[in-house]
Design a protein around this motif. Structure first.
Motif, PDB file in Angstrom:
ATOM      1  N   ASN A   1       0.731  10.997  -5.234  1.00  0.00           N
ATOM      2  CA  ASN A   1       1.105   9.669  -5.726  1.00  0.00           C
ATOM      3  C   ASN A   1       2.338   9.671  -6.627  1.00  0.00           C
ATOM      4  O   ASN A   1       2.858   8.597  -6.948  1.00  0.00           O
ATOM      5  CB  ASN A   1      -0.073   9.052  -6.484  1.00  0.00           C
ATOM      6  CG  ASN A   1      -1.217   8.676  -5.568  1.00  0.00           C
ATOM      7  OD1 ASN A   1      -1.126   7.715  -4.809  1.00  0.00           O
ATOM      8  ND2 ASN A   1      -2.305   9.437  -5.621  1.00  0.00           N
TER       9      ASN A   1
ATOM     10  N   ASN B   1       0.814  -1.210   0.000  1.00  0.00           N
ATOM     11  CA  ASN B   1       0.000   0.000   0.000  1.00  0.00           C
ATOM     12  C   ASN B   1       0.853   1.267   0.000  1.00  0.00           C
ATOM     13  O   ASN B   1       1.926   1.302   0.612  1.00  0.00           O
ATOM     14  CB  ASN B   1      -0.928   0.031   1.227  1.00  0.00           C
ATOM     15  CG  ASN B   1      -2.186  -0.766   1.012  1.00  0.00           C
ATOM     16  OD1 ASN B   1      -2.501  -1.175  -0.104  1.00  0.00           O
ATOM     17  ND2 ASN B   1      -2.930  -1.009   2.086  1.00  0.00           N
ATOM     18  N   HIS B   2       0.324   2.285  -0.671  1.00  0.00           N
ATOM     19  CA  HIS B   2       0.894   3.647  -0.709  1.00  0.00           C
ATOM     20  C   HIS B   2       2.382   3.682  -0.315  1.00  0.00           C
ATOM     21  O   HIS B   2       2.736   4.058   0.808  1.00  0.00           O
ATOM     22  CB  HIS B   2       0.093   4.602   0.167  1.00  0.00           C
ATOM     23  CG  HIS B   2      -0.446   4.035   1.462  1.00  0.00           C
ATOM     24  ND1 HIS B   2       0.352   3.604   2.502  1.00  0.00           N
ATOM     25  CD2 HIS B   2      -1.715   3.859   1.887  1.00  0.00           C
ATOM     26  CE1 HIS B   2      -0.401   3.193   3.506  1.00  0.00           C
ATOM     27  NE2 HIS B   2      -1.655   3.329   3.156  1.00  0.00           N
TER      28      HIS B   2
ATOM     29  N   SER C   1       5.242   7.687  -5.425  1.00  0.00           N
ATOM     30  CA  SER C   1       4.990   6.234  -5.454  1.00  0.00           C
ATOM     31  C   SER C   1       5.243   5.656  -6.833  1.00  0.00           C
ATOM     32  O   SER C   1       5.709   4.510  -6.972  1.00  0.00           O
ATOM     33  CB  SER C   1       3.556   5.937  -5.012  1.00  0.00           C
ATOM     34  OG  SER C   1       3.377   6.214  -3.642  1.00  0.00           O
TER      35      SER C   1
ATOM     36  N   HIS D   1       4.384   4.500   5.088  1.00  0.00           N
ATOM     37  CA  HIS D   1       4.933   3.971   3.844  1.00  0.00           C
ATOM     38  C   HIS D   1       5.073   2.454   3.908  1.00  0.00           C
ATOM     39  O   HIS D   1       5.023   1.851   4.989  1.00  0.00           O
ATOM     40  CB  HIS D   1       6.300   4.590   3.576  1.00  0.00           C
ATOM     41  CG  HIS D   1       7.373   4.072   4.502  1.00  0.00           C
ATOM     42  ND1 HIS D   1       7.460   4.452   5.821  1.00  0.00           N
ATOM     43  CD2 HIS D   1       8.370   3.171   4.312  1.00  0.00           C
ATOM     44  CE1 HIS D   1       8.474   3.828   6.391  1.00  0.00           C
ATOM     45  NE2 HIS D   1       9.036   3.040   5.507  1.00  0.00           N
TER      46      HIS D   1
ATOM     47  N   GLU E   1       0.158  -0.581  -4.813  1.00  0.00           N
ATOM     48  CA  GLU E   1      -0.812   0.509  -4.962  1.00  0.00           C
ATOM     49  C   GLU E   1      -0.071   1.775  -5.392  1.00  0.00           C
ATOM     50  O   GLU E   1       0.600   2.415  -4.578  1.00  0.00           O
ATOM     51  CB  GLU E   1      -1.532   0.737  -3.642  1.00  0.00           C
ATOM     52  CG  GLU E   1      -2.599   1.814  -3.673  1.00  0.00           C
ATOM     53  CD  GLU E   1      -3.256   1.984  -2.317  1.00  0.00           C
ATOM     54  OE1 GLU E   1      -4.414   1.553  -2.167  1.00  0.00           O
ATOM     55  OE2 GLU E   1      -2.600   2.527  -1.391  1.00  0.00           O
TER      56      GLU E   1
ATOM     57  N   HIS F   1       4.331   7.533   1.767  1.00  0.00           N
ATOM     58  CA  HIS F   1       3.226   7.950   2.636  1.00  0.00           C
ATOM     59  C   HIS F   1       3.788   8.004   4.044  1.00  0.00           C
ATOM     60  O   HIS F   1       4.846   7.423   4.321  1.00  0.00           O
ATOM     61  CB  HIS F   1       2.110   6.889   2.524  1.00  0.00           C
ATOM     62  CG  HIS F   1       0.819   7.230   3.194  1.00  0.00           C
ATOM     63  ND1 HIS F   1       0.583   6.933   4.510  1.00  0.00           N
ATOM     64  CD2 HIS F   1      -0.318   7.814   2.725  1.00  0.00           C
ATOM     65  CE1 HIS F   1      -0.650   7.324   4.835  1.00  0.00           C
ATOM     66  NE2 HIS F   1      -1.214   7.857   3.773  1.00  0.00           N
TER      67      HIS F   1
ATOM     68  N   ASP G   1      -8.888   4.118  -0.669  1.00  0.00           N
ATOM     69  CA  ASP G   1      -8.561   4.291   0.748  1.00  0.00           C
ATOM     70  C   ASP G   1      -9.633   5.151   1.433  1.00  0.00           C
ATOM     71  O   ASP G   1      -9.336   5.893   2.371  1.00  0.00           O
ATOM     72  CB  ASP G   1      -7.178   4.931   0.899  1.00  0.00           C
ATOM     73  CG  ASP G   1      -6.523   4.629   2.249  1.00  0.00           C
ATOM     74  OD1 ASP G   1      -7.180   3.984   3.090  1.00  0.00           O
ATOM     75  OD2 ASP G   1      -5.373   5.062   2.452  1.00  0.00           O
TER      76      ASP G   1
ATOM     77  N   ASN H   1      -3.295   6.124  -4.792  1.00  0.00           N
ATOM     78  CA  ASN H   1      -4.023   6.063  -3.533  1.00  0.00           C
ATOM     79  C   ASN H   1      -4.840   7.340  -3.356  1.00  0.00           C
ATOM     80  O   ASN H   1      -4.286   8.437  -3.354  1.00  0.00           O
ATOM     81  CB  ASN H   1      -3.030   5.898  -2.371  1.00  0.00           C
ATOM     82  CG  ASN H   1      -3.673   5.989  -1.007  1.00  0.00           C
ATOM     83  OD1 ASN H   1      -3.716   7.058  -0.405  1.00  0.00           O
ATOM     84  ND2 ASN H   1      -4.164   4.865  -0.503  1.00  0.00           N
TER      85      ASN H   1
END
Length: 351
Positions: free
Chosen positions: A147, A118-119, A150, A125, A137, A122, A171, A140
């Motif tokens: 993003n 996920n993400h 990412s 993270h 992902e 972040h 999310d 997000n």
């Protein structure tokens, strides 16, 4: 067949959610014609007991939407969506969340689950090994600018020889209550980020949960900022016969000769609009092109090296199609309309 859905959502079983029971999420998805959903509540909020909470909720049912079993593994090293076509023992994953990655890999294989990072960029993270990840992902929430880092992390993994399928996930945590007295400060988020912001399109061999998970892992997917925007599809003709035999997720041995790529926009979007296509090859911008407003497609040519790995993916920018059910989402996505997964050349499938 192409199927659309959302891989990352939270209902009332996540304590940081508000006005968002599963019945509301699923009814919304049913009205919008979604094919699948993954409601992935934070496991730490129930000490890992998602089977006794999210999955046991009488509202966890649908006659038309395929509902995946899953949860968001919420650990000190980051967040992971654990996904499965059938119930599994999530408590074992939660209890092992701080284990060494090689032990987590063995547990993942024992349980037969899909591990989705996920993400990556972040405050929470993704800090586990990407060698655990079956997918990542890269989009997000509806807020596109956050993003961009990412995408770079994903490109780094692709350039290193890893083939990791990409997906989106709203999310979303907050719904809009019918009773104004139940409005809370975060209710406004439901007007800008909800089911389908973004939407992940999966090209699966059947409308079944195992087929969808397999296609996601293979990278047979693309992501659109909302379900009313066009789906981007990337194809390649490797021998000049006019037949585009490769699609996103495919891996081929190049001859060294020219390969014709075709980018197609399908469904949705603004009638008569032209869209900007940004082609990424091996983490660098290869070129930008404009789609023909009539065919909604564009072609480009390159010669992948027979002596090295190469991958190609595309990003689509242009006008946002309105999403009246989530009216503030379009501004947050800015000009980013869609992203494809790559087509690969000379990658080692056993890497």
């Amino acid at each position: 067949m192409w199927l659309k859905g959302d891989w990352h959502m939270h209902c009332r079983h996540s304590t940081d959610s508000s006005n968002n029971p599963q019945s509301r999420i699923i009814a919304f998805a049913e009205r919008m014609g979604f094919d699948y959903l993954a409601i992935t509540d934070h496991d730490v909020h129930v000490e890992g007991a998602v089977a006794q909470n999210t999955w046991a909720d009488p509202e966890f049912r649908s006659d038309s939407v395929l509902l995946f079993y899953g949860a968001e593994l919420t650990a000190p090293r980051g967040h992971v969506n654990i996904l499965s076509a059938e119930p599994y023992d999530h408590q074992r994953i939660f209890d092992a969340r701080n284990a060494r990655d090689w032990d987590l890999l063995k547990l993942k294989n024992d349980l037969g689950i899909h591990w989705s990072a996920n993400h990556p960029h972040h405050k929470n993270h993704y800090g586990f090994s990407f060698d655990l990840a079956d997918s990542v992902e890269i989009w997000n929430t509806s807020v596109w600018p956050k993003n961009i880092p990412s995408l770079r992390i994903w490109d780094d993994q692709l350039l290193s020889g890893r083939m990791i399928g990409a997906r989106g996930g709203s999310d979303s945590h907050h719904g809009i209550p019918e009773d104004p007295a139940k409005i809370v400060p975060l209710t406004i988020e439901g007007t800008g980020n909800y089911v389908g912001t973004p939407t992940t399109w999966i090209f699966a061999t059947a409308r079944t949960k195992p087929a969808i998970l397999k296609a996601l892992e293979q990278g047979r997917a693309s992501v659109s900022s909302n379900p009313y925007n066009p789906r981007v599809e990337l194809y390649a003709d490797t021998n000049g016969d006019g037949q585009f035999e490769l699609m996103m997720g495919d891996n081929a041995i190049p001859s060294g000769g020219p390969v014709t790529f075709e980018v197609r926009l399908s469904g949705g979007g603004i009638p008569g609009a032209s869209y900007k296509v940004r082609v990424i090859k091996n983490r660098e911008e290869f070129g930008t092109f404009i789609t023909d407003p009539a065919t909604r497609s564009v072609r480009f040519v390159d010669a992948p090296s027979p002596d090295a790995r190469s991958y190609y993916r595309v990003e689509i920018e242009g006008p946002q199609a309105p999403y009246p059910e989530v009216p503030n989402s379009m501004a947050q996505s800015q000009n980013m309309v869609a992203l494809s997964n790559p087509i690969y050349f000379n990658y080692d499938p056993d890497f």
